[in-house]
Write a protein that holds these residues in place. Structure first.
Motif, PDB file in Angstrom:
ATOM      1  N   VAL A   8      51.719  28.515 108.171  1.00 39.81           N
ATOM      2  CA  VAL A   8      50.339  28.673 107.706  1.00 39.81           C
ATOM      3  C   VAL A   8      49.495  27.521 108.248  1.00 39.81           C
ATOM      4  O   VAL A   8      49.836  26.357 108.030  1.00 39.81           O
ATOM      5  CB  VAL A   8      50.279  28.678 106.163  1.00 39.81           C
ATOM      6  CG1 VAL A   8      48.861  28.909 105.674  1.00 39.81           C
ATOM      7  CG2 VAL A   8      51.227  29.713 105.589  1.00 39.81           C
ATOM      8  N   SER A   9      48.412  27.843 108.923  1.00 43.86           N
ATOM      9  CA  SER A   9      47.566  26.795 109.506  1.00 43.86           C
ATOM     10  C   SER A   9      46.385  26.460 108.585  1.00 43.86           C
ATOM     11  O   SER A   9      45.969  27.267 107.759  1.00 43.86           O
ATOM     12  CB  SER A   9      47.036  27.228 110.870  1.00 43.86           C
ATOM     13  OG  SER A   9      46.015  28.202 110.719  1.00 43.86           O
ATOM     14  N   GLU A  10      45.854  25.266 108.782  1.00 41.79           N
ATOM     15  CA  GLU A  10      44.662  24.841 108.039  1.00 41.79           C
ATOM     16  C   GLU A  10      43.485  25.772 108.346  1.00 41.79           C
ATOM     17  O   GLU A  10      42.739  26.158 107.439  1.00 41.79           O
ATOM     18  CB  GLU A  10      44.313  23.402 108.420  1.00 41.79           C
ATOM     19  CG  GLU A  10      43.086  22.874 107.702  1.00 41.79           C
ATOM     20  CD  GLU A  10      42.799  21.428 108.055  1.00 41.79           C
ATOM     21  OE1 GLU A  10      41.630  21.137 108.391  1.00 41.79           O
ATOM     22  OE2 GLU A  10      43.724  20.602 107.985  1.00 41.79           O
ATOM     23  N   ASP A  11      43.333  26.141 109.610  1.00 40.90           N
ATOM     24  CA  ASP A  11      42.213  27.009 109.991  1.00 40.90           C
ATOM     25  C   ASP A  11      42.270  28.354 109.272  1.00 40.90           C
ATOM     26  O   ASP A  11      41.250  28.859 108.816  1.00 40.90           O
ATOM     27  CB  ASP A  11      42.198  27.236 111.504  1.00 40.90           C
ATOM     28  CG  ASP A  11      41.767  25.995 112.282  1.00 40.90           C
ATOM     29  OD1 ASP A  11      41.208  25.064 111.668  1.00 40.90           O
ATOM     30  OD2 ASP A  11      42.010  25.963 113.499  1.00 40.90           O
ATOM     31  N   GLU A  12      43.464  28.936 109.159  1.00 40.36           N
ATOM     32  CA  GLU A  12      43.538  30.240 108.488  1.00 40.36           C
ATOM     33  C   GLU A  12      43.330  30.110 106.981  1.00 40.36           C
ATOM     34  O   GLU A  12      42.767  30.996 106.364  1.00 40.36           O
ATOM     35  CB  GLU A  12      44.823  30.988 108.825  1.00 40.36           C
ATOM     36  CG  GLU A  12      46.065  30.498 108.140  1.00 40.36           C
ATOM     37  CD  GLU A  12      47.270  31.374 108.393  1.00 40.36           C
ATOM     38  OE1 GLU A  12      47.332  32.501 107.883  1.00 40.36           O
ATOM     39  OE2 GLU A  12      48.175  30.893 109.096  1.00 40.36           O
ATOM     40  N   ILE A  13      43.756  28.987 106.396  1.00 39.83           N
ATOM     41  CA  ILE A  13      43.508  28.761 104.962  1.00 39.83           C
ATOM     42  C   ILE A  13      42.008  28.745 104.707  1.00 39.83           C
ATOM     43  O   ILE A  13      41.501  29.401 103.800  1.00 39.83           O
ATOM     44  CB  ILE A  13      44.165  27.437 104.497  1.00 39.83           C
ATOM     45  CG1 ILE A  13      45.684  27.607 104.447  1.00 39.83           C
ATOM     46  CG2 ILE A  13      43.607  26.989 103.148  1.00 39.83           C
ATOM     47  CD1 ILE A  13      46.449  26.324 104.179  1.00 39.83           C
ATOM     48  N   ILE A  14      41.284  28.008 105.526  1.00 43.75           N
ATOM     49  CA  ILE A  14      39.836  27.883 105.347  1.00 43.75           C
ATOM     50  C   ILE A  14      39.133  29.208 105.658  1.00 43.75           C
ATOM     51  O   ILE A  14      38.233  29.619 104.923  1.00 43.75           O
ATOM     52  CB  ILE A  14      39.291  26.725 106.218  1.00 43.75           C
ATOM     53  CG1 ILE A  14      39.827  25.385 105.669  1.00 43.75           C
ATOM     54  CG2 ILE A  14      37.763  26.735 106.251  1.00 43.75           C
ATOM     55  CD1 ILE A  14      39.581  24.191 106.574  1.00 43.75           C
ATOM     56  N   ALA A  15      39.553  29.888 106.710  1.00 46.12           N
ATOM     57  CA  ALA A  15      38.938  31.177 107.066  1.00 46.12           C
ATOM     58  C   ALA A  15      39.115  32.204 105.952  1.00 46.12           C
ATOM     59  O   ALA A  15      38.170  32.918 105.588  1.00 46.12           O
ATOM     60  CB  ALA A  15      39.516  31.704 108.381  1.00 46.12           C
ATOM     61  N   PHE A  16      40.323  32.294 105.399  1.00 45.87           N
ATOM     62  CA  PHE A  16      40.556  33.234 104.297  1.00 45.87           C
ATOM     63  C   PHE A  16      39.672  32.853 103.107  1.00 45.87           C
ATOM     64  O   PHE A  16      39.026  33.717 102.500  1.00 45.87           O
ATOM     65  CB  PHE A  16      42.030  33.244 103.884  1.00 45.87           C
ATOM     66  CG  PHE A  16      42.314  34.238 102.783  1.00 45.87           C
ATOM     67  CD1 PHE A  16      42.768  35.506 103.094  1.00 45.87           C
ATOM     68  CD2 PHE A  16      42.107  33.918 101.442  1.00 45.87           C
ATOM     69  CE1 PHE A  16      43.013  36.444 102.087  1.00 45.87           C
ATOM     70  CE2 PHE A  16      42.348  34.838 100.436  1.00 45.87           C
ATOM     71  CZ  PHE A  16      42.797  36.109 100.763  1.00 45.87           C
ATOM     72  N   ALA A  17      39.636  31.572 102.783  1.00 43.08           N
ATOM     73  CA  ALA A  17      38.848  31.115 101.635  1.00 43.08           C
ATOM     74  C   ALA A  17      37.360  31.409 101.813  1.00 43.08           C
ATOM     75  O   ALA A  17      36.699  31.848 100.871  1.00 43.08           O
ATOM     76  CB  ALA A  17      39.066  29.621 101.418  1.00 43.08           C
ATOM     77  N   ARG A  18      36.836  31.174 103.000  1.00 49.74           N
ATOM     78  CA  ARG A  18      35.412  31.475 103.248  1.00 49.74           C
ATOM     79  C   ARG A  18      35.103  32.932 102.942  1.00 49.74           C
ATOM     80  O   ARG A  18      34.066  33.250 102.372  1.00 49.74           O
ATOM     81  CB  ARG A  18      35.062  31.202 104.711  1.00 49.74           C
ATOM     82  CG  ARG A  18      34.647  29.812 104.972  1.00 49.74           C
ATOM     83  CD  ARG A  18      33.996  29.677 106.360  1.00 49.74           C
ATOM     84  NE  ARG A  18      33.961  28.273 106.691  1.00 49.74           N
ATOM     85  CZ  ARG A  18      34.653  27.708 107.664  1.00 49.74           C
ATOM     86  NH1 ARG A  18      35.419  28.424 108.448  1.00 49.74           N
ATOM     87  NH2 ARG A  18      34.579  26.419 107.871  1.00 49.74           N
ATOM     88  N   GLU A  19      36.011  33.810 103.338  1.00 50.41           N
ATOM     89  CA  GLU A  19      35.782  35.246 103.191  1.00 50.41           C
ATOM     90  C   GLU A  19      36.072  35.758 101.777  1.00 50.41           C
ATOM     91  O   GLU A  19      35.339  36.588 101.261  1.00 50.41           O
ATOM     92  CB  GLU A  19      36.662  35.992 104.204  1.00 50.41           C
ATOM     93  CG  GLU A  19      36.439  37.482 104.258  1.00 50.41           C
ATOM     94  CD  GLU A  19      35.118  37.887 104.889  1.00 50.41           C
ATOM     95  OE1 GLU A  19      34.674  39.018 104.627  1.00 50.41           O
ATOM     96  OE2 GLU A  19      34.515  37.084 105.632  1.00 50.41           O
ATOM     97  N   TYR A  20      37.142  35.265 101.145  1.00 49.91           N
ATOM     98  CA  TYR A  20      37.611  35.921  99.919  1.00 49.91           C
ATOM     99  C   TYR A  20      37.758  35.033  98.684  1.00 49.91           C
ATOM    100  O   TYR A  20      37.821  35.554  97.577  1.00 49.91           O
ATOM    101  CB  TYR A  20      38.977  36.581 100.179  1.00 49.91           C
ATOM    102  CG  TYR A  20      38.916  37.616 101.260  1.00 49.91           C
ATOM    103  CD1 TYR A  20      38.298  38.841 101.048  1.00 49.91           C
ATOM    104  CD2 TYR A  20      39.458  37.357 102.521  1.00 49.91           C
ATOM    105  CE1 TYR A  20      38.228  39.782 102.049  1.00 49.91           C
ATOM    106  CE2 TYR A  20      39.392  38.309 103.527  1.00 49.91           C
ATOM    107  CZ  TYR A  20      38.778  39.517 103.279  1.00 49.91           C
ATOM    108  OH  TYR A  20      38.704  40.451 104.267  1.00 49.91           O
TER     109      TYR A  20
END
Length: 141
Positions: A8-20
């Protein structure tokens, strides 16, 4: 059942959080440090979504899945952090043929996801509906 690991990458954690799930401890490192989590962590829904992807890619996608009547239990036990590698295991705990529709049945499975340190991060118990094999051994069309 054991599934391939997933980093799990930091970028995907933040991207998911921004959206959902735009809570500060999923979006902002500095705000996350001041939270009860003490640092950036993935949304539990993101972790559950990763689990679902592993299931579809490695089991459900090639099975005679007919959907799910629901989840009986879902727990986020420990936060998932950037660069964690997740390992998913599943165990079938019940199989119940449908009494009204002989072409299908429900399988209850218990899942456990751990990080690279062996720590449990998620548990889930869920039901999946699947086509049953005919008496001749093949799944109905």
């Amino acid at each position: 059942m054991e599934f391939p690991p997933r980093k799990v990458s930091e970028d995907e954690i933040i991207a998911f959080a921004r959206e959902y799930d735009p809570q500060p401890f999923h979006l902002d490192k500095e705000a996350a440090k001041r939270s009860l989590f003490g640092g950036l962590c993935a949304s539990g829904w993101h972790t559950a979504g990763i689990m679902m992807r592993l299931l579809v890619d490695n089991m459900i996608g090639s099975a005679a899945s007919m959907g799910s009547p629901g989840v009986d239990q879902l727990r986020w036990v420990k936060p998932v952090r950037p660069d964690d590698t997740l390992f998913l295991k599943g165990e079938i705990i019940a199989v119940k043929p449908s009494q009204s529709k002989p072409d299908r049945g429900v399988i209850t499975t218990r899942y456990e996801m751990r990080n690279q340190n062996g720590e449990i991060v998620l548990t889930m118990q869920a039901k999946g509906m699947y086509r049953r094999r005919s008496a001749g051994g093949t799944a109905p069309a």
